[in-house]
Design an enzyme around this catalytic site. Structure first.
Site, PDB file in Angstrom:
ATOM      1  N   CYS A 114       0.886  -1.610  -0.224  1.00 51.28           N
ATOM      2  CA  CYS A 114      -0.356  -0.038   0.113  1.00 51.28           C
ATOM      3  C   CYS A 114       0.893   0.965   0.271  1.00 51.28           C
ATOM      4  O   CYS A 114       0.390   2.080  -0.698  1.00 51.28           O
ATOM      5  CB  CYS A 114      -1.043  -0.344   1.401  1.00 51.28           C
ATOM      6  SG  CYS A 114      -2.119  -1.543   0.731  1.00 51.28           S
ATOM      7  N   HIS A 262      -3.628   7.187   0.602  1.00 46.83           N
ATOM      8  CA  HIS A 262      -3.585   6.016   0.439  1.00 46.83           C
ATOM      9  C   HIS A 262      -4.989   5.284   0.832  1.00 46.83           C
ATOM     10  O   HIS A 262      -5.894   5.815   1.730  1.00 46.83           O
ATOM     11  CB  HIS A 262      -2.594   4.727   1.257  1.00 46.83           C
ATOM     12  CG  HIS A 262      -3.333   3.363   0.965  1.00 46.83           C
ATOM     13  ND1 HIS A 262      -3.833   2.872  -0.614  1.00 46.83           N
ATOM     14  CD2 HIS A 262      -3.947   2.161   1.649  1.00 46.83           C
ATOM     15  CE1 HIS A 262      -4.414   1.381  -0.447  1.00 46.83           C
ATOM     16  NE2 HIS A 262      -3.742   1.172   0.900  1.00 46.83           N
ATOM     17  N   ASN A 292      -9.557  -0.810  -2.605  1.00 47.92           N
ATOM     18  CA  ASN A 292      -8.570  -0.473  -2.279  1.00 47.92           C
ATOM     19  C   ASN A 292      -7.545  -0.833  -3.320  1.00 47.92           C
ATOM     20  O   ASN A 292      -7.344  -2.172  -3.607  1.00 47.92           O
ATOM     21  CB  ASN A 292      -7.798  -1.230  -1.339  1.00 47.92           C
ATOM     22  CG  ASN A 292      -6.622  -0.980  -0.257  1.00 47.92           C
ATOM     23  OD1 ASN A 292      -5.827  -0.892  -1.211  1.00 47.92           O
ATOM     24  ND2 ASN A 292      -6.458  -1.274   0.267  1.00 47.92           N
TER      25      ASN A 292
END
Length: 335
Positions: A114, A262, A292
Site C-alpha cells: 500500500c 492511500h 483499495n
C-alpha cells in the site's frame, strides 16, 4: 543538487465495474454492510486475458508520459510498485521497459504494497536530486481480483480490493522551492503477518507443498488481514508521518492544500481528516469508486484530483500511505 517534480500523471482502471450488489450474489454480504465498514460502493475487476498488472501500468504510463511531454528515449529509469506481478519473477518493471520501447534503462520493482508508490516516489526523488537521472517513470499497478477468496470465508477482505494502475513521470526541477520537498519512510516488521499472503514463499509453503497437500481448507495463499489491528495502527501512523513531513519543512496543517491518503478505508481517511480538522476540499477520496487498489491507490487518486482541478501550481500536496509490512510513508510536494 536538484529537486524532483511530478511532470505528468495518468491512470487506468478496467471497464468491468463490480458493485456491492454484484458481490452479494456470490457471497453473504450486502451493500449497506460494505459501505458502513469501508465506504466502498464499487470497484473495478479485470477480465482475465484482457488486462494484467503490467498492461495496466503501461496504459497509465503512456498517459503520464504524454502529459509530461517526455518520449520513450527520455526515460532514464523505471520504478514499478506492486504486490501482484504478472510473474513470481521477473518483476513488471522490465516488462514495461519492453512494452514502452524504452532504451535499456534500469528497472526496479518495489514490494511495499500500500505504501509502495510513495516509496517509489522517494527513490526516484533521490536519483533525480543527485543528478543521476533526469526523468524517472514511477508506476503503481495491481490486479487483486484474481487472487481473492470470493466466498463467504473471504468476504471481509475480498470486498475491499480492486484493480487499477496509476503512473507519474518525475523530472528534474531546478527551483528548489518546488517539487518534492521531502519524503519519509518507515517500517515495523513485527506486525508483518497481520496483513499478508503467506504462500507461496520459500520460507514456508511453496507451490509444491500446496499441490502435494491438495487441502481444500488451505488458505495460506489467500490474503489475511487482522482488520481491527490494521485500522488502529493505520490511524496512528498516518497522523505521525503526515506531521513528520510538515515539521521537516516548517509547515503547519493549515498549509495543506490537498491531502491524498492511500485509499485503504474511507473511515481511516475520515478519521485523519477530522483529527487534522481539514475541510472536505482539502482531502481527496475515491475509494467509493475503485476500492483499495494498494500500490495504485495514491497515483490514481492524485491523478483524479489533478484532473479535476483540485491541485494547482503552488499548492502544498501531501501524499500519505500505510499498509502491509507494516510500512508507512509520506511525501510533501510543492506543486
Amino acid at each position: 543538487m536538484y529537486n524532483s517534480k511530478i511532470a505528468g500523471l495518468g491512470f487506468y482502471v478496467p471497464e468491468n465495474v463490480v458493485t456491492n450488489d454484484d458481490l452479494s450474489k456470490i457471497m453473504d454480504t450486502n451493500d449497506a454492510w460494505i459501505q458502513e465498514r469501508t465506504g466502498i460502493q464499487q470497484r473495478r475487476h479485470i477480465i482475465k486475458g484482457q488486462d494484467t498488472t503490467t498492461s495496466m501500468g503501461v496504459k497509465a504510463a503512456k498517459i503520464a508520459m504524454e502529459r509530461a511531454k517526455v518520449g520513450p528515449d527520455e526515460i532514464d529509469f523505471v520504478i514499478f510498485a506492486t504486490l501482484s506481478p504478472d510473474y513470481y519473477f521477473p518483476g513488471p518493471g522490465v516488462l514495461v521497459q519492453k512494452e514502452l520501447g524504452l532504451r535499456t534503462v534500469g528497472a526496479l520493482d518495489v514490494r511495499n504494497q500500500c505504501s509502495g508508490f510513495v516509496y517509489a516516489v522517494s527513490i526516484a526523488d533521490q536519483y533525480i536530486k543527485t543528478g543521476m537521472y533526469k526523468n524517472v517513470l514511477v508506476i503503481g499497478s495491481e490486479v487483486h481480483s484474481l487472487g481473492l477468496d470470493m466466498t463467504d470465508r473471504g468476504r471481509a477482505v475480498s470486498v475491499i480490493f480492486g484493480d487499477g494502475a496509476g503512473a507519474a513521470v518525475m523530472s528534474r526541477e531546478e527551483d528548489l522551492t518546488k517539487g518534492i520537498l521531502s519524503t519519509h519512510l518507515h517500517s515495523e516488521g513485527e506486525h508483518a503477518l497481520e496483513l499478508a499472503v503467506k504462500a507461496p514463499g520459500m520460507g514456508g509453503r511453496w507451490v509444491t507443498d500446496i499441490i502435494a497437500d491438495n487441502n481444500p481448507e488451505d488458505d495460506s495463499y489467500l490474503p489475511h488481514m487482522n482488520g481491527q489491528f490494521v485500522f488502529k495502527n493505520a490511524v496512528v501512523r498516518f497522523s505521525e508521518v503526515i506531521m513528520e513531513g510538515l515539521q521537516k519543512n516548517n509547515l503547519q496543517v493549515s498549509d495543506i492544500d490537498m491531502l491524498i491518503p492511500h485509499q485503504a478505508n474511507l473511515r481511516i481517511s475520515q478519521f485523519i481528516q477530522q483529527k487534522f480538522q481539514l475541510a472536505d476540499d482539502k482531502v481527496f477520496n475515491n475509494i467509493q469508486k475503485y476500492g483499495n487498489t494498494t500500490a495504485a491507490s495514491v497515483p490514481i487518486a492524485l491523478t483524479e484530483a489533478w484532473e479535476g482541478g483540485k491541485i494547482n501550481e503552488g499548492d502544498l500536496v501531501v501524499l500519505a500511505a500505510f499498509g502491509s509490512g507494516f510500512t508507512w510513508a509520506s511525501a510533501v510536494i510543492r506543486w
